[in-house]
Design a protein around this motif. Structure first.
Motif, PDB file in Angstrom:
ATOM      1  N   ARG A  18       1.520   1.372  -5.509  1.00 44.01           N
ATOM      2  CA  ARG A  18       0.301   2.038  -5.993  1.00 44.01           C
ATOM      3  C   ARG A  18       0.121   1.817  -7.491  1.00 44.01           C
ATOM      4  O   ARG A  18      -0.998   1.568  -7.959  1.00 44.01           O
ATOM      5  CB  ARG A  18       0.357   3.545  -5.718  1.00 44.01           C
TER       6      ARG A  18
ATOM      7  N   GLU B  82      -3.329   0.132  -8.003  1.00 46.55           N
ATOM      8  CA  GLU B  82      -4.382   1.027  -8.508  1.00 46.55           C
ATOM      9  C   GLU B  82      -4.844   0.587  -9.886  1.00 46.55           C
ATOM     10  O   GLU B  82      -6.015   0.748 -10.234  1.00 46.55           O
ATOM     11  CB  GLU B  82      -3.916   2.491  -8.520  1.00 46.55           C
TER      12      GLU B  82
ATOM     13  N   HIS C 119      -9.387   9.174  -6.115  1.00 50.02           N
ATOM     14  CA  HIS C 119      -8.663   7.920  -5.926  1.00 50.02           C
ATOM     15  C   HIS C 119      -9.353   7.027  -4.894  1.00 50.02           C
ATOM     16  O   HIS C 119      -9.463   5.816  -5.091  1.00 50.02           O
ATOM     17  CB  HIS C 119      -7.207   8.189  -5.534  1.00 50.02           C
TER      18      HIS C 119
ATOM     19  N   TYR D 175     -10.822   3.170  -5.381  1.00 42.95           N
ATOM     20  CA  TYR D 175     -10.541   2.022  -4.521  1.00 42.95           C
ATOM     21  C   TYR D 175     -11.844   1.385  -4.036  1.00 42.95           C
ATOM     22  O   TYR D 175     -11.994   0.162  -4.073  1.00 42.95           O
ATOM     23  CB  TYR D 175      -9.717   2.416  -3.288  1.00 42.95           C
TER      24      TYR D 175
ATOM     25  N   LEU E 224      -4.488   0.464  -0.221  1.00 40.73           N
ATOM     26  CA  LEU E 224      -4.201   1.680  -0.990  1.00 40.73           C
ATOM     27  C   LEU E 224      -4.467   2.977  -0.234  1.00 40.73           C
ATOM     28  O   LEU E 224      -3.717   3.941  -0.391  1.00 40.73           O
ATOM     29  CB  LEU E 224      -4.991   1.665  -2.303  1.00 40.73           C
TER      30      LEU E 224
ATOM     31  N   HIS F 278      -1.841   6.084  -0.072  1.00 41.68           N
ATOM     32  CA  HIS F 278      -2.214   7.347  -0.713  1.00 41.68           C
ATOM     33  C   HIS F 278      -2.066   8.502   0.283  1.00 41.68           C
ATOM     34  O   HIS F 278      -1.538   9.560  -0.052  1.00 41.68           O
ATOM     35  CB  HIS F 278      -3.655   7.240  -1.221  1.00 41.68           C
TER      36      HIS F 278
ATOM     37  N   VAL G 274      -0.725   7.303 -12.340  1.00 40.50           N
ATOM     38  CA  VAL G 274       0.081   7.159 -11.113  1.00 40.50           C
ATOM     39  C   VAL G 274       1.546   7.362 -11.446  1.00 40.50           C
ATOM     40  O   VAL G 274       2.265   8.053 -10.753  1.00 40.50           O
ATOM     41  CB  VAL G 274      -0.153   5.793 -10.439  1.00 40.50           C
TER      42      VAL G 274
END
Length: 167
Positions: free
Chosen positions: A48, A52, A100, A104, A116, A120, A167
């Motif tokens: 991540r 991310e 989040h 994405y 992702l 998540h 993160v």
């Protein structure tokens, strides 16, 4: 299936999905719950962390004013629930997830989102424990705000760096 009052098909599908996500394993005696190990969590966060950052970088380059308005709405709700401090952990977790997920989606990459989103979601239980701490919930809100500002300025480098730090 009797307990839930449904046919066996949805139960079988649910078990297949859990097996696909490596949360259960079929054995000769039935399904064995595997859960998530500490190493799994570390691996997920490492992935991540890097992806991310890429998603935030791309989002900053592509985000529209309408998409920014949607993120602003989420951030305003998050700020409201964090300020309440009482019985808001589920709402804060849900809004955190929405932020989040938007990041994405707004990256413009279906592949990034497809990788992702499940990662998540695997951490939801652990993230909920994190947001029950008011200090962490407040810091997370502040970090989201800074990421949002970088996105609004279309500053891809800052968006990436801030997301990695978050993160």
């Amino acid at each position: 299936s009797e307990t839930l009052g449904v046919s066996r098909t949805p139960i079988r599908e649910a078990l297949r999905k859990l097996e696909h996500e490596h949360l259960i394993e079929e054995t000769s005696k039935g399904a064995l719950v595997l859960g998530i190990t500490e190493q799994d969590i570390e691996d997920i966060y490492e992935i991540r962390l890097n992806l991310e950052g890429v998603a935030a970088h791309r989002a900053a380059e592509r985000i529209t004013d309408d998409e920014l308005a949607k993120m602003r709405e989420i951030l305003d709700l998050q700020k409201f629930y964090v300020s309440r401090q009482e019985n808001s952990a589920d709402k804060i977790k849900d809004l955190d997830s929405s932020f989040h997920e938007m990041l994405y989606m707004f990256s413009g990459s279906k592949i990034l989102a497809e990788v992702l989103l499940p990662l998540h979601k695997k951490l939801i239980k652990y993230r909920k424990a994190s947001v029950t701490s008011h200090n962490r919930a407040q810091r997370s809100e502040d970090e989201h705000e800074k990421i949002y500002e970088a996105l609004a300025k279309r500053d891809a480098k800052a968006a990436r760096e801030l997301t990695i730090a978050h993160v």
